[in-house]
Every structure is written in structure tokens, then in C-alpha cells.
Motif scaffolding. Structure first.
Motif, short mmCIF file in Angstrom:
data_model
loop_
_atom_site.label_atom_id
_atom_site.label_comp_id
_atom_site.label_asym_id
_atom_site.label_seq_id
_atom_site.Cartn_x
_atom_site.Cartn_y
_atom_site.Cartn_z
N ALA A 91 14.75 73.03 5.84
CA ALA A 91 16.11 73.55 5.91
C ALA A 91 17.14 72.42 5.87
CB ALA A 91 16.29 74.39 7.17
N LEU A 92 16.84 71.31 6.55
CA LEU A 92 17.77 70.19 6.59
C LEU A 92 17.88 69.53 5.21
CD1 LEU A 92 19.56 68.66 8.59
CD2 LEU A 92 17.65 67.11 9.01
N PHE A 151 19.99 71.80 3.08
CA PHE A 151 21.39 71.67 3.47
C PHE A 151 22.01 70.41 2.88
CE2 PHE A 151 24.37 69.60 6.42
CZ PHE A 151 25.37 70.55 6.48
N ARG A 199 25.07 70.10 0.12
CA ARG A 199 26.37 69.63 0.64
C ARG A 199 26.78 68.27 0.10
NH1 ARG A 199 30.26 70.39 4.24
NH2 ARG A 199 31.03 68.70 5.55
N GLU A 231 27.74 62.49 6.33
CA GLU A 231 28.89 63.18 6.91
C GLU A 231 30.00 62.19 7.26
OE1 GLU A 231 30.44 66.84 7.33
OE2 GLU A 231 28.32 66.49 6.90
#
Length: 327
Positions: free
Chosen positions: A25-26, A29, A33, A287
Motif C-alpha cells: 500500500a505504501l 501511495f 503521489r 514529502e
């Protein structure tokens, strides 16, 4: 190594399957993104850097399976990086051998203190951690020790083989050996039996002290190998590096479903735990690049601690529920 994780038969297996799902899932993601998240450069860089943590996590996995703990791995890795840097002018083989020998020496010391002197693992390895950091600072005169670029020593940490980072090849080879040992050899079942209960293991005729001595020696050896890669990858022995590495290793092992109480664990799930934690920090770096958040490197320790706390709480709840489900 991962095939067994896809067929959960118990609460522990279910927890290990959850690590793989969280990792997938990471990755999904990050791919959706961020630009270049799944680029070859980012993937290979992540594997190259996290290979050091994978090695110390592998050793920690066997230690925790026996119901012990090894707090010295970070300090031992720092010392090994200094020792291997000093030996690097004599070639990559000498540098690697010196770093691994330094790690093995402390692993043997830990094993002797725990099995021979009957010192609790927490105290014994804490003393070894302090001693290894102190010795690393003394040898390095409280500064980084440059490696020799006239030999092929830096190849261990910086170059690729068949398009794959050499440190990652080393870690993968170590994990394959660890998986075969734990899952396919009688000695692996003996390690699990010791963690399940030393008294029972003694009644079974197992040489408990020898087994415990072996796992701490292996943990020290792998920490020494991680330190060698550290020196080769960054071009210098780092006497102050390794702080918090033991927390990363413990978190990776526990996130992978290995019980802190011992008696159960998985090499494949430990590798998944390393990749999951490494991917979390990789996502945070991306991020930071987007400017939405700004977290310093010190936040890594906070995140590792939170990961460890959450997983230990989940483990406690699963362990408490399993007996009721079995009945």
C-alpha cells in the motif's frame, strides 16, 4: 521467504501478512503521489542505504527469537566502520575481514557475558554498546577515518553488480542463509525452541547456552558487516554513527511479527519490516521535497519509537486474544 507469509495459519502469520500489505500500500501511495518514486535511481538508492539496517535486523531477529535483546549493534557497527577504514589500504577483502572480525569479537563477548557470566542480555549488550562506541572514538581520535580510494574497498558500498547494488546483494545473500537456517535446518528449530522456553529446551536435550552464544555471535558478525558497508558507502569510518540503529533493528523485527517474548519469528517478515520502515522514511523525504511538511532527521527516531510502540501494543492484544480463540 515470503511465500509462507501469504498463507496465514495463526495470529502471528496474519500479522506478518499485514506487513506485506502495508508495504504494498505504501509503495502504491508513493507511486501515485510522487514523481520518480518508483524510478530505478530511487529504488536502488533505497536498497543500497537500507542494506545496512537489513543486516543488523537479521541478527536481531535471531536474538529476539531466543527471547533476548542486543542493544550493542549500533555501536558495534560504528566500531567496525572505523576498523575497516583503517584496514582499507590493504584491499577490500582485508577491510571487510577486519570489520567483520571486530563485530564478531563483540558478538562473542556478548555471548560469553550472557551464557558464561549469566548477565542479563539487556545489561550485557548495553555495556557492550558503551564499550564499542568508546573504543571507536578512541581509535578514530573522535573524528571520521577516511578510507583508501587506491583499493577497491569502496566498491563494497558504492558499486553495482548486474544492475543491483552490491550492499543489497550482500544483504540478500545473508537473508537467504538466515531463512534456510531457520526454516529448513534442525538448528533453526532449536533456536525457536530456546525462545519458547529454556527449561523445556533443556528437557529436550538441547544445548541452550551454545545456541544463545551462537545467535549473539551471529548478531555481532552481521553488525560488523553492516559497519563495513557503512565505511565503504560513505567513504569514511564513522565513530559517531549507529545511534538508534538498534531501535531500527528492533522495530523492523517486531513490525515483521516476531514476538519480543521469543519462540516465534520470521526472517522473511523481518526483511519486509526493514523495507516498510525504509519506505516510510523515503516517503517522508519526498514529502519534504514537496514542501507540505518539514521534518528533520531527528523525527526518524520519533517515528521508529511510535512504530515500535504501536506494534508492541498490537502484538500484546493479538497474544491475549489467541488463547481465547484457541479455547
Amino acid at each position: 521467504m515470503f511465500s509462507a507469509l501469504l498463507r496465514p495459519k495463526s495470529a502471528g502469520d496474519l500479522a506478518r501478512l499485514g506487513v506485506l500489505l502495508a508495504l504494498a500500500a505504501l509503495i502504491l501511495f508513493g507511486a501515485l503521489r510522487y514523481d520518480n518514486f518508483i524510478s530505478p535511481f530511487n529504488i536502488l538508492s533505497c536498497l543500497r542505504y537500507n542494506s545496512m539496517f537489513a543486516l543488523i535486523a537479521l541478527g536481531m531477529c535471531f536474538v529476539i527469537i531466543t527471547g533476548g535483546i542486543d542493544l550493542s549493534v549500533g555501536g558495534v557497527a560504528a566500531l567496525a566502520s572505523v576498523v575497516s577504514a583503517f584496514a582499507s589500504p590493504y584491499g577490500w577483502a582485508a577491510g571487510m575481514a577486519a570489520g567483520m572480525a571486530a563485530g564478531l569479537a563483540f558478538g562473542l563477548l556478548n555471548g560469553f557475558m550472557i551464557t558464561g557470566m549469566r548477565i542479563q542480555p539487556f545489561i550485557a549488550t548495553l555495556a557492550a554498546m558503551l564499550a564499542s562506541y568508546g573504543l571507536a572514538l578512541l581509535l578514530a581520535d573522535n573524528q571520521s577515518v577516511s578510507v583508501s580510494y587506491d583499493t577497491a574497498f569502496t566498491m563494497i558500498g558504492q558499486e553495482d553488480l548486474l544492475g543491483f547494488p552490491i550492499p543489497a546483494w550482500i544483504a540478500l545473500f545473508a537473508f537467504v542463509i538466515g531463512w534456510v537456517f531457520l526454516e529448513r535446518l534442525p538448528a533453526g528449530r532449536h533456536v525457536l525452541a530456546v525462545g519458547d522456553g529454556e527449561a523445556t529446551a533443556l528437557l529436550m536435550g538441547l544445548k541452550v547456552r551454545r545456541i544463545v552464544f551462537f545467535v549473539y555471535a551471529a548478531s555481532g558478525l552481521l553488525a560488523g558487516l553492516a559497519g563495513t558497508i557503512l565505511a565503504a558507502q560513505f567513504g569514511a569510518g564513522q565513530p559517531t554513527e549507529g545511534v538508534g540503529w538498534e531501535l531500527f533493528a528492533i522495530a523492523s523485527v517486531v513490525v515483521g511479527g516476531t514476538l519480543l517474548t521469543g519462540g516465534a519469528g520470521s526472517v522473511g517478515a523481518t526483511l519486509a519490516g526493514v523495507l516498510l520502515l525504509g519506505m516510510v522514511f523515503n516517503v517522508l523525504n519526498f514529502e519534504n521535497g514537496l514542501g507540505w511538511i518539514s521534518l528533520s532527521a531527528y523525527w526518524q527516531s520519533v517515528i521508529r519509537g511510535l512504530f515500535l510502540l504501536v506494534v508492541v501494543i498490537l502484538q500484546a492484544r493479538i497474544s491475549a486474544r489467541s488463547p481465547r480463540e484457541a479455547s
